[in-house]
Design a protein around this motif. Structure first.
Motif, short mmCIF file in Angstrom:
data_model
loop_
_atom_site.label_atom_id
_atom_site.label_comp_id
_atom_site.label_asym_id
_atom_site.label_seq_id
_atom_site.Cartn_x
_atom_site.Cartn_y
_atom_site.Cartn_z
N GLU A 225 0.83 -1.20 0.00
CA GLU A 225 0.00 0.00 0.00
C GLU A 225 0.87 1.26 0.00
O GLU A 225 0.65 2.17 -0.81
N ARG A 229 1.15 4.04 -2.96
CA ARG A 229 0.79 5.44 -2.74
C ARG A 229 1.91 6.37 -3.21
O ARG A 229 1.65 7.38 -3.87
N SER A 230 3.14 6.04 -2.89
CA SER A 230 4.20 6.96 -3.30
C SER A 230 4.46 6.86 -4.80
O SER A 230 4.76 7.87 -5.43
N LYS A 233 1.80 8.93 -6.45
CA LYS A 233 2.04 10.35 -6.21
C LYS A 233 3.08 10.87 -7.21
O LYS A 233 2.96 11.97 -7.76
N PHE A 245 -6.76 5.41 -6.24
CA PHE A 245 -6.26 4.19 -5.62
C PHE A 245 -7.14 3.77 -4.44
O PHE A 245 -7.43 4.57 -3.56
#
Lengths: 351, 153
Positions: A225, A229-230, A233, A245
């Motif tokens: 996760e 997320r990064s 981004k 997401f």
């Protein structure tokens, strides 16, 4: 020799075997002239060679034979089974024949004396194409697994090295440089230092980006996760693509192999969408259901016709399937021209 | 800082008026505490404000390449120069639907401090002369950037 049922004689059974066997059977005399060949044998021999064989030409079989596998070579004519059947053991070996319509096919063959007085030989062939293909597939799969594993490990090592060692060293040099600023009033010197500081900060950033692109440390340290997320981004910042997401994994961890497969497949699927879908929105969801870890990457872009010629190399989707197979996962790809594309990956997980 | 912002935007608008580009923008390196990023800070003739969110890595995208190499860049026909599937690497071109463009480095005290881009939404509108013209303009200095290039000889 005994036979249990008196209704059948060994001769009639052998005749039936000869007529109907899937195995090709040839009988030769000591000069290499064909005495007889069964229908399965006739099937694989090209017409002109068949004629030569029947007209009794010696060594006519060389017209189809493309060598055999000896102990030392993959394909050779040296110490041919045909010319020197007594020198080596030819009870089972691999031979290549140029067959009618199917090109060069490898057969499991046996060549042995059936009557030593009259010097009669039987040459029997079994088509092993499917077995070889299966074997090759298994072999390829294992190799692929090792290659991918080696690649990931190497990436991990270089990424760590960059992140923990190179970037750290640079960082402390940068901090030293910042301290210098308070040690002088010289404006030209200060200006120069500001430039150097900027260059070094940029270099530091480049190194960090390189490390993350090789393999995000977040994947190993914090799981899927966080890594996603990064990654998303960065996509948003670098390319202006929005990735919606959804994840219900929270901080749950899986085996490193599974996490890597999921991460790489998602990365590839999203990259495909960036390249070909002509849309700036991609939806990614990841969740666990019925002991299956599921990843869905979908977009509402231009889609494509499944089975059509790929615009790119076509290796992307192939790679996705390959990677999924490594952990026993299943990939389904749904695409409709004009409506978008959806990639669904399922990997079974054991508690 | 506020004064600079106004200056850059005004200068850029003026350039576009003089030079006749469909779209012009100015990328500047932004120095955060531990990061160093390139962003398209000002634009004129833009279709939307999407470009403002883009953070370019050095060496990536139009600004990234010009920034890193310090060399002017000309693309007469985007479709021919950039494969469609690689277009996502050039967000400004994609978002502003540019079809031909020129981009030059903005120097400040011997270092590249920014990138100036002029583009059209149809093909074959830029020439080498236009590239030189823009480069000359950039060398005269824009805003607080003095245009002083590092000459190695």
């Amino acid at each position: 020799m005994s036979i249990s049922n008196p209704n059948y004689s060994i001769n009639s059974l052998m005749a039936k075997l000869y007529e109907n066997s899937m195995e090709a059977i040839f009988f030769f005399d000591q000069h290499g002239k064909v005495l007889a060949m069964n229908p399965a044998a006739e099937e694989i021999v090209a017409d002109d060679v068949l004629e030569q064989l029947y007209s009794g030409q010696a060594n006519a079989i060389c017209g189809v034979c493309r060598g055999y596998m000896s102990e030392t070579e993959l394909r050779t004519c040296l110490t041919c089974y045909f010319n020197a059947p007594d020198v080596d053991d030819f009870s089972s070996f691999q031979v290549y024949l140029d067959t009618k319509g199917k090109g060069i096919v490898s057969y499991a063959a046996s060549y042995h004396v059936i009557d030593s007085d009259q010097q009669l030989y039987a040459f029997m062939l079994k088509d092993l194409t499917t077995q070889f293909k299966t074997q090759e597939k298994f072999y390829q799969n294992t190799m692929m697994k090792h290659v991918i594993e080696a690649q990931e490990n190497e990436r991990k090592r270089i990424s760590r090295e960059l992140h923990d060692s190179v970037a750290q060293e640079l960082m402390s040099a940068l901090i030293d440089l910042r301290v210098f600023k308070y040690m002088t009033q010289d404006t030209t010197l200060l200006q120069k230092m500001k430039h150097t500081e900027a260059s070094m900060t940029r270099l530091l950033d480049d190194i960090r980006n390189l490390a993350v692109e090789l393999r995000p440390a977040a994947l190993d340290d914090f799981g899927l996760e966080a890594a996603f997320r990064s990654h998303f981004k960065r996509l948003q910042e670098s390319y202006g693509f929005t990735v919606e997401f959804e994840s219900t994994l929270c901080q749950k961890r899986y085996s490193s192999e599974i996490e890597t497969v999921i991460y790489r497949i998602c990365q590839e699927a999203v990259l495909n969408a960036l390249k070909y879908a002509q849309t700036d929105k991609i939806k990614v969801s990841i969740y666990e259901q019925n002991k299956l870890l599921q990843l869905i990457v979908e977009d509402e872009g231009i889609g494509f016709e499944i089975g059509s010629d790929p615009i790119g190399t076509g290796l992307g989707l192939y790679g996705i399937r390959e990677r999924a197979e490594l952990v026993g996962g299943i990939v389904n790809i749904y695409a409709t021209p004009g409506k978008g594309t959806k990639i669904h990956l399922q990997i079974s997980i054991l508690d | 800082m506020m004064k600079n912002r106004v200056d850059y935007q005004q200068e850029l608008d003026q350039f576009r008026e003089w030079l006749g580009y469909d779209f012009m923008s100015l990328a500047l390196a932004e120095s955060a505490e531990y990061h160093y990023v390139i962003k398209w800070k000002y634009a004129t003739g833009n279709l939307n404000d999407c470009f403002k969110g883009i953070v370019l890595q050095s060496g990536r995208g139009i600004a990234g390449i010009v920034f890193k190499t310090g060399k002017p860049m000309i693309i007469e026909n985007v479709a021919q120069h950039i494969d469609n599937e690689l277009l996502f690497n050039y967000p400004i071109v994609r978002m502003e639907k540019l079809k031909s463009l020129v981009a030059v480095p903005l120097w400040n005290d011997n270092r590249v401090a920014g990138v100036l881009l002029g583009g059209f939404r149809n093909e074959q509108r830029v020439t080498i002369e236009m590239l030189h013209q823009l480069d000359e303009l950039a060398h005269q200095g824009i805003g607080t950037l003095n245009g002083k290039e590092l000459k190695l000889s």
